[in-house]
Design a protein around this motif. Sequence first.
Motif, PDB file in Angstrom:
ATOM      1  N   PRO A 187       0.798  -1.232   0.000  1.00  0.00           N
ATOM      2  CA  PRO A 187       0.000   0.000   0.000  1.00  0.00           C
ATOM      3  C   PRO A 187       0.826   1.275   0.000  1.00  0.00           C
ATOM      4  N   ASP A 188       2.104   1.176   0.355  1.00  0.00           N
ATOM      5  CA  ASP A 188       2.954   2.364   0.418  1.00  0.00           C
ATOM      6  C   ASP A 188       3.740   2.608  -0.863  1.00  0.00           C
ATOM      7  N   LEU A 189       3.491   1.793  -1.892  1.00  0.00           N
ATOM      8  CA  LEU A 189       4.210   1.959  -3.156  1.00  0.00           C
ATOM      9  C   LEU A 189       3.788   3.249  -3.847  1.00  0.00           C
ATOM     10  N   THR A 190       4.764   4.047  -4.247  1.00  0.00           N
ATOM     11  CA  THR A 190       4.508   5.263  -5.011  1.00  0.00           C
ATOM     12  C   THR A 190       5.464   5.310  -6.202  1.00  0.00           C
ATOM     13  N   GLY A 191       5.151   6.165  -7.160  1.00  0.00           N
ATOM     14  CA  GLY A 191       6.050   6.388  -8.290  1.00  0.00           C
ATOM     15  C   GLY A 191       5.808   5.492  -9.477  1.00  0.00           C
ATOM     16  N   TRP A 192       4.905   4.518  -9.346  1.00  0.00           N
ATOM     17  CA  TRP A 192       4.664   3.634 -10.476  1.00  0.00           C
ATOM     18  C   TRP A 192       3.423   4.090 -11.229  1.00  0.00           C
TER      19      TRP A 192
END
Length: 476
Positions: A187-192
């Motif tokens: 859930p903390d993935l960013t930038g994609w």
Amino acid sequence: MRIRKEIKSLLVIGFCLGILPIFNTGYVNAEEEIEPVFYISVLAPSSCTLREQWATLMVEQLPKIGIGIEIFDHTGWAQISPRTFSYPGPYPIPTYAEGGFDILFIGWSGDFDWSLADIFSSTSIVPNGDNFYQYESWEYDLAYNNYLTSLTNEDRLFWGDKMQQILYQDQPTCTIKYPVGLYAHDPDLTGWDGTLWHDDYQSMENWTILGQSAFQYATPANFEDFHVLLYDSVYDARWLSQIYGSLLERSSSSLHSRSYVPHIASSYSSADGLTYNIHLDPNAVWADGHVLNASDIEYTYELLVHPGYLPVTHYCLPFITNESVNIISEFELDITFTQANAFQENNLAIDIIPKHIWEPILPENHSSQAQTWAENDTLDSQKIIGSGPYYLADFDTSFGVIHLERNDFYDDWTGITPYFADIFFDFYSNKEGALSALAGDDLDMIDSQFMPYLSEVPASASYTLVDEGGNHEMAL
């Protein structure tokens, strides 16, 4: 064509009356079969489980609107092709009973610049192309030709709208599904960017999970191809795209709306859509520190048209020759294409490979040599390198794991330091194992081709739905 249009009309009316409850008028009981108005035979490829499920559902529903099913032939493409794409003639392709087809369940996939020429243009009617629909329209051909040769987005959109209007009116097919991919992830993935990742294999230098130095990605197929110009599998394309770069790359910035921007190139321009003048970033280097210059571009483009070389970027072959690249200086060159193309920037977005590594290898040996290097614990990190944010550190053949390490030269010329020091692409043989690993924090993302249901996504994870492009349809 008139018969097929009438079938299409009946199907659409039938859907509204019986299959889709929201439109049920009460004149047809969707739970009961009625006397068939006519009979058809249905072809469905057995190679796609999801499409076969849709075909089975439709075969159950069509009799309820008066369309009887004579034969439900769910079989392999070796049996389907002679009835459609490879029908031997005479033409036109006849009905199923006569060796052709009535309805074929088929899926088409596309990316940002999907070309419909081989599917619907008059010149591509079988046996000359993939137009097994035998669809023919001079209005469509005119619109498509203008679309393909438009050099501005405004003109391209205008003619694209025209094509869409024509096909909506008389396209010989009924779309039943627009596929959506589900990517379960931390859930903390960013930038994609889900769309870029799915269609264009986005490079991962801007992907971030705060507090993590490594990223684990699950893929449902083992790794087989190790050369960025010669892969067959999308799963290999994903990790190879982290190693190599191109003159232009699509930007995930909202400012550019996923359009192409210079990458290895610092600028590019063309007055006629045929010859492009390109200035390279003079600071660009390979992951081993060697300078990246115009000779690398020339080598890659000449390699693409080498006899017997079958690159994944085969779409570019009609547009280039072994004389397309003209070197002006170490960091300036012209690339001249043989014909205008609305998607010419695609031909400038080919992954560039390092000449100093690959030139000593015969072109016909590139694929096998790449695998040999990848499986060597010393040579993998020395040879499977490019200008991208990562390089191949190790390939674990026993467990099916690709290990990439951060290219420390990347930020020297791009100004971007990849967030993750290590990226792992892990082969999982089944969905259950991948979801369990995601729930246990052993994975950070699983590929959409595991085809998880929303209900199966672990409570501790998040997910993103991505429009996969294309459609599943009943071709008439």
